[in-house]
Design a protein around this motif. Sequence first.
Motif, short mmCIF file in Angstrom:
data_model
loop_
_atom_site.label_atom_id
_atom_site.label_comp_id
_atom_site.label_asym_id
_atom_site.label_seq_id
_atom_site.Cartn_x
_atom_site.Cartn_y
_atom_site.Cartn_z
N LEU A 193 37.23 45.10 47.67
CA LEU A 193 38.09 46.06 48.10
C LEU A 193 36.45 46.18 50.24
O LEU A 193 37.47 45.94 50.91
N ALA A 194 35.63 45.25 49.29
CA ALA A 194 34.33 45.42 50.36
C ALA A 194 34.42 44.53 50.70
O ALA A 194 33.29 44.02 51.80
N TYR A 195 34.51 43.01 50.02
CA TYR A 195 34.39 41.68 49.38
C TYR A 195 34.66 41.05 51.26
O TYR A 195 35.72 40.83 51.91
N GLU A 196 33.39 40.65 51.93
CA GLU A 196 33.91 39.77 53.44
C GLU A 196 34.10 38.32 53.48
O GLU A 196 34.36 37.77 54.33
N GLY A 197 33.87 38.11 51.94
CA GLY A 197 34.27 36.05 52.46
C GLY A 197 32.58 35.35 52.37
O GLY A 197 31.60 35.92 52.97
N PRO B 13 47.22 34.29 47.10
CA PRO B 13 46.77 33.26 48.00
C PRO B 13 45.97 32.21 47.68
O PRO B 13 44.46 32.49 47.73
N PHE B 14 46.26 30.85 48.33
CA PHE B 14 45.52 29.68 48.01
C PHE B 14 44.62 29.46 49.36
O PHE B 14 45.01 30.45 49.77
N LEU B 15 43.66 29.26 49.01
CA LEU B 15 42.86 28.02 50.28
C LEU B 15 41.88 28.87 51.12
O LEU B 15 42.76 29.45 52.09
N CYS B 16 41.62 29.88 50.12
CA CYS B 16 40.89 31.08 51.07
C CYS B 16 39.02 30.87 50.70
O CYS B 16 39.31 30.77 49.09
N ASP B 17 38.26 31.37 51.41
CA ASP B 17 37.16 31.22 51.41
C ASP B 17 36.34 30.26 49.53
O ASP B 17 36.27 30.53 48.49
N SER C 60 38.84 38.01 44.45
CA SER C 60 37.19 37.86 45.61
C SER C 60 38.01 36.82 46.60
O SER C 60 37.87 36.91 47.99
N THR C 61 38.29 35.36 46.43
CA THR C 61 38.22 34.42 47.66
C THR C 61 39.68 35.55 48.23
O THR C 61 40.25 35.27 49.52
N PHE D 137 41.18 38.59 48.49
CA PHE D 137 40.34 39.67 49.41
C PHE D 137 39.57 39.08 50.54
O PHE D 137 39.56 40.00 50.99
N ALA D 138 38.90 38.22 50.63
CA ALA D 138 37.94 37.95 51.42
C ALA D 138 39.36 37.67 53.32
O ALA D 138 39.05 38.00 54.27
N ALA D 139 40.70 36.97 52.72
CA ALA D 139 41.29 36.65 53.23
C ALA D 139 42.40 39.00 53.86
O ALA D 139 42.34 39.03 55.23
N PHE D 140 42.44 39.08 53.09
CA PHE D 140 43.17 40.17 53.07
C PHE D 140 42.44 41.68 53.36
O PHE D 140 42.83 41.81 54.52
N ASN D 141 41.07 41.76 53.72
CA ASN D 141 40.22 43.12 54.18
C ASN D 141 39.88 42.33 55.58
O ASN D 141 39.47 43.35 56.52
N LYS D 142 40.15 41.47 56.18
CA LYS D 142 40.36 41.25 57.95
C LYS D 142 41.52 40.70 58.14
O LYS D 142 41.71 40.81 59.24
N MET D 143 42.53 41.50 57.42
CA MET D 143 43.81 41.76 58.44
C MET D 143 44.01 43.07 58.55
O MET D 143 43.07 43.68 58.22
N THR D 144 44.41 43.19 59.96
CA THR D 144 44.07 43.92 60.29
C THR D 144 45.86 45.33 60.58
O THR D 144 45.99 45.91 60.87
#
Length: 319
Positions: A12-16, A207-211, A279-280, A282-289
């Motif tokens: 939940l804290a991971y930024e990619g 989801p695929f294609l992240c980080d 983690s990949t 959540f790299a996308a999820f954590n950037k969703m606003t």
Amino acid sequence: MPSLDMTIEKLLAYEGRNPRPADFDDYWERALTEMRAVDPAVELVPSSFQTPYAECFDLHFTGVRGARIHAKYVRPKHVEGPHPAIVQFHGYYSNCGEWLDKLAYASLGFSVVSMDARGQGGSSEDTGGVKGTTFNGHIIRGLNDHEDNLLFRHIFLDTAQLAGIVMNLHEVDENRVGALGGSQGGALTIACAALEPRIKRLAPMYPFLCDYKRVWEMNQAANAYAELKTFFRFFDPQRKREDDIFTRLGYIDLQFLANRIRGEVLMGVGLMDAVCPPSTQFAAFNKMTAPKSYEIYPDFGHEGLPGFTEKTIEFMLGL
């Protein structure tokens, strides 16, 4: 708890890890301008398969670079006036599937459209040199060319173009359209909602294609990501271009499109997923606003997540 990747707290804290291209926003504005200039020449053809409560059509439209894209479209018969719709996306290499998996939503009063990703296992074209299927290696297609020729750029644009086509159908309420899919389908769900922000609700599953760089550093460039290793082995065996390659992949890294999403998000994640590491995702999820939530399956990998389909249906009933 068994773990393949990070704890929930760290996820939940991971930024990619993958680098973001400096001109990322300009890149996608240029891409959307190209998409909007295309005459889609939409064609709806009744299918030989029909049901008592829903009409079934093959839908065709022209995407960027002249590719003719195919989707299956199901429209309920028992609903009067504009109604909600679902845009559905499939996993890597596959196709839009059988009519059967669209009929549950049709029975609930939704129209459903399911797209064949260009050049993969369905009927959509890949016009990059030949017509027809190119089937595999789509992540690395265009890495040695201009970044505007990355194949997943075109596929991401197809998702947004199709969503816009569905929103313009007279039977569909353009303000009540959702998107869903798993793996590559989850990736295309995110791409669709990012590039067509009128998508109201989206339910990506692992989801695929992240980080991409995180995948590489975890030594998980296998299965669906195996072509990353193949590319380096054949085209950069000493990895002298590694930084440049991952920056180029950043144009089609969904973590950098995620903040464009305006619809509500429900994401399903298996913590033992070795194909699309958590983690990949959540790299996308954590950037969703936008409003968002997740469902965690601690002992599950890249497979069916029990109950997530039902949770998704309940979520989409809120459209």
